[in-house]
Motif scaffolding. Structure first.
Motif: not given
Length: 67
Positions: A3-5, A35-43, A55-67
């Motif tokens: 699941e995308l967090k 919808r992104l914040e609620k996890g209802q939409y994958n960007p 936000f001057d950061t990486t995609v991996e810092e903002i979006f992660t996948f969890e089992e």
């Protein structure tokens, strides 16, 4: 299935950005940010990269996948 967090809400709060303001910065509707914040939409990759750039950061810092 993984699941995308997202940490968009936390990053937004740290910059005092409202959902609508972030939406304008990345050229999407406020509803998309909600919808992104609620996890209802994958960007798309482009949207994820645009958000990370705001936000001057990486995609991996903002979006992660969890089992």
């Amino acid at each position: 299935m993984p699941e995308l967090k997202t940490k968009i809400k936390e990053f937004r709060a740290s910059k005092n950005l409202k959902q609508g303001e972030l939406a304008e910065l990345v050229n999407v509707r406020r509803e998309t940010i909600i919808r992104l914040e609620k996890g209802q939409y994958n960007p798309s990759l482009k949207l994820a990269m645009d958000i990370a750039k705001v936000f001057d950061t990486t995609v991996e810092e903002i979006f992660t996948f969890e089992e």
